[in-house]
Design an enzyme around this catalytic site. Structure first.
Site, PDB file in Angstrom:
ATOM      1  N   ARG A  46      10.190  11.243  11.184  1.00 41.93           N
ATOM      2  CA  ARG A  46       9.123  11.975  11.787  1.00 41.93           C
ATOM      3  C   ARG A  46       7.814  11.250  11.404  1.00 41.93           C
ATOM      4  NH1 ARG A  46       7.355  15.110   8.047  1.00 41.93           N
ATOM      5  NH2 ARG A  46       9.011  16.179   7.485  1.00 41.93           N
ATOM      6  N   TYR A  98      -5.683  21.359  33.938  1.00 36.51           N
ATOM      7  CA  TYR A  98      -4.260  21.356  33.966  1.00 36.51           C
ATOM      8  C   TYR A  98      -4.028  22.883  33.168  1.00 36.51           C
ATOM      9  CZ  TYR A  98       0.429  20.938  32.998  1.00 36.51           C
ATOM     10  OH  TYR A  98       1.925  21.272  32.911  1.00 36.51           O
ATOM     11  N   LYS A 195       4.310  12.071  33.206  1.00 36.08           N
ATOM     12  CA  LYS A 195       4.025  11.783  34.567  1.00 36.08           C
ATOM     13  C   LYS A 195       4.142  10.208  34.936  1.00 36.08           C
ATOM     14  CE  LYS A 195       3.318  15.970  34.171  1.00 36.08           C
ATOM     15  NZ  LYS A 195       1.896  16.681  34.019  1.00 36.08           N
TER      16      LYS A 195
HETATM   17  C1  LIG Z   1       1.507  17.479  32.847  1.00 42.81           C
HETATM   18  C2  LIG Z   1       0.032  17.502  32.567  1.00 42.81           C
HETATM   19  C3  LIG Z   1      -0.176  17.713  31.149  1.00 42.81           C
HETATM   20  C4  LIG Z   1       0.734  18.490  30.211  1.00 42.81           C
HETATM   21  O1  LIG Z   1       1.979  17.428  29.925  1.00 42.81           O
HETATM   22  P1  LIG Z   1       3.404  17.837  29.509  1.00 42.81           P
HETATM   23  O2  LIG Z   1       4.031  16.527  29.200  1.00 42.81           O
HETATM   24  O3  LIG Z   1       3.816  18.681  30.675  1.00 42.81           O
HETATM   25  O4  LIG Z   1       3.532  18.777  28.256  1.00 42.81           O
HETATM   26  C5  LIG Z   1      -1.586  17.557  30.441  1.00 42.81           C
HETATM   27  N1  LIG Z   1      -2.319  17.305  31.609  1.00 42.81           N
HETATM   28  C6  LIG Z   1      -2.345  16.958  32.923  1.00 42.81           C
HETATM   29  C7  LIG Z   1      -3.024  16.482  33.536  1.00 42.81           C
HETATM   30  C8  LIG Z   1      -1.060  17.133  33.121  1.00 42.81           C
HETATM   31  O5  LIG Z   1      -0.683  16.666  34.422  1.00 42.81           O
END
Ligand SMILES: *Cc1c(COP(=O)(O)O)cnc(C)c1O
Length: 379
Positions: A46, A98, A195
């Site tokens: 952790r 978001y 992403k």
């Molecule tokens: C997807 C996204 C998040 C959240 O991320 P997760 O990995 O889905 O928890 C935050 N900000 C933006 C701009 C995103 O596209």
């Protein structure tokens, strides 16, 4: 070193035990100690794990930062930033944020006494108006989703410095290939590594990067105390993804440019939101703070009918109908019935999210095929 070389090599050494060139997946919870207090730098996963630490160093270097911290999701990373605050503190945030971040702020952190002001940040003056003695942090997302609003990071950083506020930037859409917020005066950079950093739609992860020693101490203290870390397998996948980040972002941006221009001239398309157009609000800032304009594009249809948009997202064959973005494959979405379904109509119209708005995450396929796909779906 230049970006492509750093993406592949920064912070990465062959494995000291075996010489393995790829960072091994250290799938272990604990580490044998020679005697109490004598260890090889790892005690419990952790707190630190070698696969995760390698990724944390790699992404820190790409963002021109000193410290990286990886979490189980993008939202877990944002959760960590908010836990640095105390009840009574105030945050000024981008308004067209978001959706998951908005939900985290409103339904979790408001309950703990943190107050949020959601402000359109295309123009900086509205931000200064909201600052008071309780303000602690400014939360910026640029470009924003789905209308690709560009926020001036350097301008925001002067405001933050003047009032001694922390400036945090969600750099998910741009990635460090296109934009490095720490160089523009931000204190914390956040990523949904789910992403573009991961880039292959096979992992959920969040990242924070900063330069300041005391901010880093706080981040690591919360990361270890709250425990929202990512696992070593996921760290491995994102390390592998980042090795091609520069190639992918170049292709996403090239394809994005071709498709944005195709849509702009299409007789059935009304508005196209892509920061590379000179007519785009704050295009001049995008040109300064971004190296290119990426592969995120939104567009609306003449007549603005929901049925027409639904028809398009149904008819595409290469673009896949899905949430998320930033993978090698092209995705298509309809914000009004997907990501922004819970936003009241009046509010979403104010933010430019009209009934027929369609969002594309342009992948790295051949642009010609993507254009035929859109041509077909729009006909
Ligand atoms: C997807 C996204 C998040 C959240 O991320 P997760 O990995 O889905 O928890 C935050 N900000 C933006 C701009 C995103 O596209």
């Amino acid at each position: 070193m230049k970006f492509g070389t750093k993406a592949i090599h920064a912070g990465i050494q062959p494995d000291s035990a075996t010489g393995a060139i790829m960072t091994p997946i250290y799938q272990t919870s604990t580490y044998v100690q020679e005697q109490i207090g004598v260890n090889k730098g790892f005690e419990y996963s952790r707190t630190a794990n070698p696969t995760r630490s390698t990724l944390e160093n790699n992404i820190a270097i790409l963002e021109n930062g000193k410290y990286g911290a990886a979490f189980g999701s993008g939202l877990a990373a944002i959760d960590c930033v908010m836990k640095m605050l105390n009840p009574g503190d105030e945050v000024i945030s981008t308004n067209d944020l978001y959706g998951g971040t908005y939900r985290l702020f409103r339904t979790i952190f408001e309950k703990y006494g943190i107050k949020f002001h959601f402000v359109p940040m295309g123009n900086l003056s509205e931000v200064s108006e909201k600052i008071n003695t309780k303000t602690r942090l400014i939360w910026v997302e640029t470009p924003t989703n789905p209308t690709m609003t560009i926020i001036d990071i350097q301008g925001m950083s002067s405001i933050a410095k003047q009032h001694e506020l922390i400036l945090a930037v969600d750099n998910t859409f741009a990635t460090p290939y296109l934009q490095t917020p720490l160089d523009l005066g931000a204190d914390i950079v956040m990523h949904s590594a789910t992403k573009y950093l991961g880039g292959h739609s096979d992992v959920v992860m969040g990242i924070l990067v900063c330069n300041d020693d005391s901010l880093a101490n706080e981040i690591y203290r919360i990361q270890n105390s709250s425990g929202a870390i990512c696992g070593p397998m996921d760290a491995f996948l994102v390390l592998r993804g980042i090795k091609t980040l520069h190639l992918r972002m170049k292709q996403h941006s090239d394809n994005g440019r071709v498709i944005a221009n195709y849509l702009k001239d299409h007789p059935k398309v009304d508005k196209v939101y892509w920061p590379g157009f000179e007519s785009h609000t704050n295009h001049s800032i995008a040109k300064i703070q971004m190296k290119d304009f990426g592969g995120m594009i939104s567009f609306s249809l003449i007549g603005d009918k929901i049925e027409d948009a639904l028809e398009v997202v149904k008819k595409v064959k290469i673009f896949a109908l899905a949430e998320s973005l930033g993978g090698v494959e092209s995705l298509i979405g309809h914000p009004v019935s997907m990501t922004h379904a819970s936003v009241p109509k009046e509010e979403r119209l104010k933010a430019g999210i009209s009934d027929s708005l369609i969002r594309l995450s342009v992948g790295i396929e051949d642009a010609d095929d993507l254009i035929s796909d859109l041509r077909n779906a729009l006909s």
